[in-house]
Design a protein around this motif. Structure first.
Motif, mmCIF file in Angstrom:
data_model
loop_
_atom_site.group_PDB
_atom_site.id
_atom_site.type_symbol
_atom_site.label_atom_id
_atom_site.label_comp_id
_atom_site.label_asym_id
_atom_site.label_seq_id
_atom_site.Cartn_x
_atom_site.Cartn_y
_atom_site.Cartn_z
ATOM 1 N N TRP A 122 35.090 35.728 64.260
ATOM 2 C CA TRP A 122 34.626 36.124 63.488
ATOM 3 C C TRP A 122 32.848 36.891 63.343
ATOM 4 C CZ3 TRP A 122 36.600 30.985 61.443
ATOM 5 C CH2 TRP A 122 38.673 31.271 61.539
ATOM 6 N N ASP A 123 32.400 35.967 64.073
ATOM 7 C CA ASP A 123 30.612 37.017 64.201
ATOM 8 C C ASP A 123 30.668 38.563 64.206
ATOM 9 O OD1 ASP A 123 32.156 37.081 67.370
ATOM 10 O OD2 ASP A 123 30.107 36.766 67.891
ATOM 11 N N ILE A 124 31.750 39.124 65.450
ATOM 12 C CA ILE A 124 31.307 40.334 65.511
ATOM 13 C C ILE A 124 32.102 41.249 64.198
ATOM 14 C CG2 ILE A 124 32.773 41.962 66.853
ATOM 15 C CD1 ILE A 124 33.024 39.981 69.696
ATOM 16 N N GLY A 184 21.309 19.511 71.188
ATOM 17 C CA GLY A 184 20.894 21.025 72.158
ATOM 18 C C GLY A 184 20.965 21.790 70.378
ATOM 19 N N GLU A 185 20.467 23.080 70.622
ATOM 20 C CA GLU A 185 20.796 24.030 70.068
ATOM 21 C C GLU A 185 22.124 25.182 69.826
ATOM 22 O OE1 GLU A 185 17.044 27.417 71.908
ATOM 23 O OE2 GLU A 185 16.282 25.042 70.840
ATOM 24 N N THR A 186 21.862 26.004 68.899
ATOM 25 C CA THR A 186 23.457 27.215 69.252
ATOM 26 C C THR A 186 22.525 28.330 68.641
ATOM 27 O OG1 THR A 186 24.808 25.126 69.199
ATOM 28 C CG2 THR A 186 25.272 27.748 68.784
ATOM 29 N N GLU A 187 22.512 29.568 68.862
ATOM 30 C CA GLU A 187 22.335 30.274 68.439
ATOM 31 C C GLU A 187 23.515 30.984 67.245
ATOM 32 O OE1 GLU A 187 22.177 35.611 69.599
ATOM 33 O OE2 GLU A 187 22.244 34.078 71.468
ATOM 34 N N GLY A 188 22.084 31.871 66.127
ATOM 35 C CA GLY A 188 22.920 31.906 64.819
ATOM 36 C C GLY A 188 23.281 33.248 65.164
ATOM 37 N N LEU A 189 23.231 34.011 63.709
ATOM 38 C CA LEU A 189 24.096 35.272 63.708
ATOM 39 C C LEU A 189 22.465 36.059 63.306
ATOM 40 C CD1 LEU A 189 27.211 34.576 60.863
ATOM 41 C CD2 LEU A 189 26.917 34.458 63.705
ATOM 42 N N GLY A 190 21.671 35.516 63.148
ATOM 43 C CA GLY A 190 20.462 36.093 63.084
ATOM 44 C C GLY A 190 20.206 37.322 61.964
ATOM 45 N N LEU A 191 21.306 36.986 61.042
ATOM 46 C CA LEU A 191 21.025 37.680 59.895
ATOM 47 C C LEU A 191 20.272 37.719 58.828
ATOM 48 C CD1 LEU A 191 24.903 38.113 59.232
ATOM 49 C CD2 LEU A 191 23.381 39.790 60.115
ATOM 50 N N LEU A 192 19.336 36.444 59.205
ATOM 51 C CA LEU A 192 18.395 36.000 58.176
ATOM 52 C C LEU A 192 16.929 35.550 58.900
ATOM 53 C CD1 LEU A 192 19.066 34.182 55.406
ATOM 54 C CD2 LEU A 192 18.618 36.544 55.736
ATOM 55 N N ASP A 193 16.075 36.101 59.053
ATOM 56 C CA ASP A 193 14.535 35.184 59.684
ATOM 57 C C ASP A 193 14.290 34.456 59.768
ATOM 58 O OD1 ASP A 193 13.018 35.254 62.312
ATOM 59 O OD2 ASP A 193 11.378 37.442 60.356
ATOM 60 N N VAL A 194 15.278 33.292 59.498
ATOM 61 C CA VAL A 194 14.623 31.252 59.702
ATOM 62 C C VAL A 194 15.388 31.394 60.538
ATOM 63 C CG1 VAL A 194 15.103 32.094 56.931
ATOM 64 C CG2 VAL A 194 17.111 31.009 58.386
ATOM 65 N N PHE A 198 24.464 28.886 55.011
ATOM 66 C CA PHE A 198 23.053 29.861 55.183
ATOM 67 C C PHE A 198 22.438 29.055 56.680
ATOM 68 C CE2 PHE A 198 18.614 28.614 53.874
ATOM 69 C CZ PHE A 198 17.608 29.869 54.261
ATOM 70 N N GLN A 199 22.590 28.107 57.505
ATOM 71 C CA GLN A 199 21.909 27.943 59.046
ATOM 72 C C GLN A 199 22.168 28.765 59.649
ATOM 73 O OE1 GLN A 199 22.999 23.842 58.755
ATOM 74 N NE2 GLN A 199 21.309 22.927 57.079
ATOM 75 N N MET A 200 23.794 28.829 59.402
ATOM 76 C CA MET A 200 24.631 30.234 60.858
ATOM 77 C C MET A 200 23.823 31.166 60.241
ATOM 78 S SD MET A 200 28.083 29.130 59.884
ATOM 79 C CE MET A 200 28.670 27.195 60.001
ATOM 80 N N LEU A 201 23.089 32.149 59.021
ATOM 81 C CA LEU A 201 22.632 32.776 58.978
ATOM 82 C C LEU A 201 21.916 33.302 59.795
ATOM 83 C CD1 LEU A 201 23.679 33.866 55.582
ATOM 84 C CD2 LEU A 201 24.625 34.838 57.852
ATOM 85 N N GLY A 202 21.044 32.107 60.718
ATOM 86 C CA GLY A 202 19.391 32.197 61.470
ATOM 87 C C GLY A 202 19.613 32.829 62.350
ATOM 88 N N ARG A 203 18.256 32.315 62.696
ATOM 89 C CA ARG A 203 18.501 32.809 64.802
ATOM 90 C C ARG A 203 18.975 32.019 65.853
ATOM 91 N NH1 ARG A 203 16.281 38.018 64.611
ATOM 92 N NH2 ARG A 203 14.987 38.919 63.412
ATOM 93 N N VAL A 204 18.717 30.603 64.744
ATOM 94 C CA VAL A 204 18.335 29.333 65.832
ATOM 95 C C VAL A 204 19.663 27.872 65.055
ATOM 96 C CG1 VAL A 204 16.556 28.818 66.463
ATOM 97 C CG2 VAL A 204 18.193 28.183 67.940
ATOM 98 N N LEU A 205 19.993 27.924 65.301
ATOM 99 C CA LEU A 205 20.593 26.190 64.956
ATOM 100 C C LEU A 205 19.963 24.860 65.752
ATOM 101 C CD1 LEU A 205 21.461 24.394 62.471
ATOM 102 C CD2 LEU A 205 23.281 24.576 63.570
#
Length: 520
Positions: free
Chosen positions: A346-348, A385-395, A367-374
């Motif tokens: 779904w990310d693709i 840990g941390e997970t890379e977000g979708l990177g569609l918002l600069d947060v 909203f959190q998923m749309l950011g760069r990292v969680l």
């Protein structure tokens, strides 16, 4: 992380007053037989008859939650009463009674985060996360809080309608049970069994429950109800005779299928696995079906719009190319559901959708998923840990231990529309993207704050506000913004009308005087 020892964490509360209310318990022969809806209908029906009615469910397991008043806590410095959270079903039942939801209507809320563990909410406040085995062992210590909350409701009402959880005949759980037969024994509750005939196996479910229960528990059952019946009742009547012959329990009535049930907020994500009924044809909104989806009733007002087709995208299915808007809903395990997004591709799909000029909306965890990292450094929702977000918002977002609970009725200065809803999250979001907020919320008392973020082109947006689309004017503004036309839908009136119709339905099929006479 284990839940702290109990009941040491319970607030020091004054003793409940003398019991005033009669009470009646509705238990199911299984999950998803319609207990929550039947209790909501009974709440509205008896309230219309002039009784003061309160709903109660000792333990709920659901990621659909609502803000409730903590009526026992003193007001804060600004005069506001502290808030807690309860299951969405009990909030709807409170609405059916014409009262605000209270933390005592659902003293224990479990919010599943993994296959074997949940966040534990006691009297509206998060205690921590707990593996299922640990929770099973510590439930006994929760019974004093459960009974205290129940008795508080009985001091302010004429009738308390108690909803069980799952099946009351799960006898292997009885020694630590706080929500079915052990609660019925402790609170001296008469029990009505509810069975869903639409799924089949009603005779076996009721007779099997009788066979499994101990004699004292059998004696607490005053009868059974058949729910979701379709067809000619006379054909099934001999089955009721057989059930009563085997159990000694009388049939207390039959509820026919209630067609408007789908217009009320659903409690369980099982509802999302059924094919959508109705819906509009026009703007296509696709919603990935996340594993730990939460507060998905955020989308009910949109699905009710005649010009909207809202599709839940099931695992293994792609997000269709004709989608106009992708909405990422709330989640109780955001990093886990980011992995689910990627496992399903779904990310693709979402990135391709954005490249084609499509729009994306994130609500709370979405909203959190749309950011760069969680980041989850303390392992609040799962392994640290941390997970890379979708990177569609600069947060960027960090999950913390403190939970934000805000009930709101404000004005959005950017759209000029009233916004109602609530915030319920443990994340803190920061970053340059917040300089382009989606909302600017004015509470009318001199407090204004920006909320959420939008991309530079305005096509990707997110915020922490649940219930955002329930406000008619804001929903119409947003639909116009994304190229659709809103109807004249009054969503809150629609819910009220449906609750009244549900009460009418119950009045038509059940003897409410006889049921009330069974309460004690």
């Amino acid at each position: 992380m284990s839940v702290p020892p109990l009941p040491l964490d319970l607030p020091r509360l004054p003793a409940a007053g003398p019991r005033r209310a009669r009470a009646l318990m509705i238990q199911g022969t299984s999950s998803d037989v319609g207990k929550s809806m039947v209790v909501a209908g009974l709440c509205r029906a008896y309230t219309r008859r002039g009784l003061v009615v309160r709903p109660f469910k000792a333990q709920n397991m659901s990621n659909n939650a609502a803000i409730a008043l903590d009526s026992d806590a003193p007001p804060g410095p600004d005069g506001t009463v502290p808030k807690g959270e309860i299951g969405r079903a009990q909030a709807l039942q409170a609405r059916a009674c014409g009262v605000l939801p209270s933390i005592h209507m659902n003293p224990v809320l479990l919010k599943p985060q993994t296959e074997v563990g949940s966040q534990v909410v006691l009297r509206g406040q998060v205690l921590g996360s707990c593996p299922a085995r640990d929770y099973h062992l510590m439930r006994r210590s929760l019974m004093p809080a459960v009974l205290d909350s129940f008795h508080r409701l009985t001091t302010e009402a004429d009738l308390v309608l108690v909803e069980g959880a799952g099946s009351g005949a799960e006898v292997y759980l009885r020694s630590t049970d706080i929500t079915n037969m052990r609660l019925a024994e402790s609170a001296d509750l008469p029990v009505v069994l509810l069975s869903d005939i639409d799924r089949g196996g009603t005779m076996a479910a009721i007779v099997g429950s009788h066979a499994l229960l101990s004699q004292p528990d059998r004696d607490r059952v005053v009868g059974y109800l058949i729910n979701k019946f379709r067809g000619d009742w006379s054909i099934f009547e001999p089955a009721c005779t057989t059930i009563t012959e085997h159990t000694g329990w009388p049939c207390l009535g039959m509820l026919r299928w209630f067609n408007a049930a789908e217009t009320l907020p659903a409690e369980d994500s099982l509802a999302l696995e059924r094919p959508a009924e109705g819906g509009g044809r026009g703007l296509v909104i696709s919603v990935p079906r996340l594993l730990r989806v939460a507060n998905f009733d955020d989308l009910d007002p949109l699905s009710a719009e005649a010009g909207v087709e809202l599709r839940w995208v099931q695992p293994g299915q792609p997000i269709a190319a004709d989608t106009d808007v992708v909405i990422l809903p709330g989640s109780k395990a955001t990093r886990t559901d980011l992995a689910v997004l990627r496992e399903n591709g779904w990310d693709i799909d979402i990135h391709a959708h954005v490249r084609r000029g499509g729009r994306v909306v994130g609500l709370c965890a979405g909203f959190q998923m749309l950011g760069r990292v969680l980041r989850d450094p303390d392992g609040i929702e799962g392994p640290p840990g941390e997970t890379e977000g979708l990177g569609l918002l600069d947060v960027e977002t960090t999950i913390g231990r403190e939970k934000t609970l805000i009930d709101m009725d404000v004005t959005d200065r950017l759209s000029g529309c009233r916004v109602t809803g609530y915030e319920m999250h443990m994340g803190r979001t920061q970053g340059p993207g917040l300089a382009r907020p989606w909302l600017c919320l004015d509470d009318g008392q001199g407090r204004v704050r920006d909320e959420g973020a939008r991309s530079a082109d305005g096509r990707v947006m997110g915020a922490y506000v649940h219930g955002l689309f329930g406000a008619d004017a804001f929903r119409a503004h947003w639909l116009n913004e994304v190229g659709a036309r809103a109807s004249a839908l009054d969503y809150e009136h629609r819910v009220e009308t449906t609750l009244d119709a549900l009460a009418d339905h119950i009045e038509a099929h059940l003897d409410l005087d006889a049921l009330l006479a069974l309460a004690r």
